[in-house]
Design a protein around this motif. Sequence first.
Motif, PDB file in Angstrom:
ATOM      1  N   TRP A  15       0.832  -1.202   0.000  1.00  0.00           N
ATOM      2  CA  TRP A  15       0.000   0.000   0.000  1.00  0.00           C
ATOM      3  C   TRP A  15       0.869   1.256   0.000  1.00  0.00           C
ATOM      4  O   TRP A  15       0.608   2.202  -0.735  1.00  0.00           O
ATOM      5  CB  TRP A  15      -0.948   0.034   1.194  1.00  0.00           C
ATOM      6  CG  TRP A  15      -1.824   1.245   1.174  1.00  0.00           C
ATOM      7  CD1 TRP A  15      -2.897   1.456   0.352  1.00  0.00           C
ATOM      8  CD2 TRP A  15      -1.686   2.425   1.962  1.00  0.00           C
ATOM      9  NE1 TRP A  15      -3.443   2.688   0.602  1.00  0.00           N
ATOM     10  CE2 TRP A  15      -2.715   3.312   1.594  1.00  0.00           C
ATOM     11  CE3 TRP A  15      -0.802   2.823   2.950  1.00  0.00           C
ATOM     12  CZ2 TRP A  15      -2.878   4.558   2.171  1.00  0.00           C
ATOM     13  CZ3 TRP A  15      -0.969   4.061   3.527  1.00  0.00           C
ATOM     14  CH2 TRP A  15      -1.994   4.916   3.142  1.00  0.00           C
ATOM     15  N   ARG A  19       0.447   3.463  -3.165  1.00  0.00           N
ATOM     16  CA  ARG A  19      -0.705   4.265  -2.762  1.00  0.00           C
ATOM     17  C   ARG A  19      -1.033   5.298  -3.826  1.00  0.00           C
ATOM     18  O   ARG A  19      -0.152   5.838  -4.483  1.00  0.00           O
ATOM     19  CB  ARG A  19      -0.501   4.908  -1.399  1.00  0.00           C
ATOM     20  CG  ARG A  19       0.382   6.138  -1.388  1.00  0.00           C
ATOM     21  CD  ARG A  19       0.594   6.669  -0.003  1.00  0.00           C
ATOM     22  NE  ARG A  19      -0.577   7.390   0.444  1.00  0.00           N
ATOM     23  CZ  ARG A  19      -0.667   7.996   1.609  1.00  0.00           C
ATOM     24  NH1 ARG A  19       0.327   7.949   2.457  1.00  0.00           N
ATOM     25  NH2 ARG A  19      -1.738   8.646   1.947  1.00  0.00           N
ATOM     26  N   SER A  23      -5.158   9.252  -2.237  1.00  0.00           N
ATOM     27  CA  SER A  23      -5.049   9.031  -0.790  1.00  0.00           C
ATOM     28  C   SER A  23      -3.905   9.848  -0.203  1.00  0.00           C
ATOM     29  O   SER A  23      -3.984  10.299   0.940  1.00  0.00           O
ATOM     30  CB  SER A  23      -4.900   7.549  -0.451  1.00  0.00           C
ATOM     31  OG  SER A  23      -3.676   7.038  -0.915  1.00  0.00           O
ATOM     32  N   SER A  62     -13.941   8.297   1.586  1.00  0.00           N
ATOM     33  CA  SER A  62     -12.686   7.810   1.004  1.00  0.00           C
ATOM     34  C   SER A  62     -11.798   7.168   2.063  1.00  0.00           C
ATOM     35  O   SER A  62     -11.156   6.140   1.812  1.00  0.00           O
ATOM     36  CB  SER A  62     -11.942   8.955   0.322  1.00  0.00           C
ATOM     37  OG  SER A  62     -12.669   9.424  -0.791  1.00  0.00           O
ATOM     38  N   THR A  66     -10.753   3.244   1.955  1.00  0.00           N
ATOM     39  CA  THR A  66      -9.345   2.871   1.961  1.00  0.00           C
ATOM     40  C   THR A  66      -9.057   1.894   3.104  1.00  0.00           C
ATOM     41  O   THR A  66      -8.352   0.895   2.923  1.00  0.00           O
ATOM     42  CB  THR A  66      -8.449   4.120   2.072  1.00  0.00           C
ATOM     43  OG1 THR A  66      -8.765   5.005   0.994  1.00  0.00           O
ATOM     44  CG2 THR A  66      -6.981   3.768   2.014  1.00  0.00           C
TER      45      THR A  66
END
Length: 88
Positions: A15, A19, A23, A62, A66
């Motif tokens: 991640w 990412r 984000s 969001s 996530t």
Amino acid sequence: MTENAIDLAAVRAGWEDARSPYSATLGIVLDLLEPGRATMRMPARGAILNEVGAVHGGAIASLCDTAFHLAHLTIYGLDDPAVTVDMN
């Protein structure tokens, strides 16, 4: 795949390495990752506040999406990603 077979360090590293710019723009930070759980935070910066000074609901959605994504990966692994089709 079972929970015990998932490499949590690989999920975290995956991640952090991949990412999305989105984000990163929101400032989402991963604090805790364990089987079936991801604890994340997002600073309440001016860029994500709505007109009354609260964090915009879209930014909060969001953050939730996530965190779900990472929690899902801790159970099913990097080879079985999920996409969100509904939030309610």
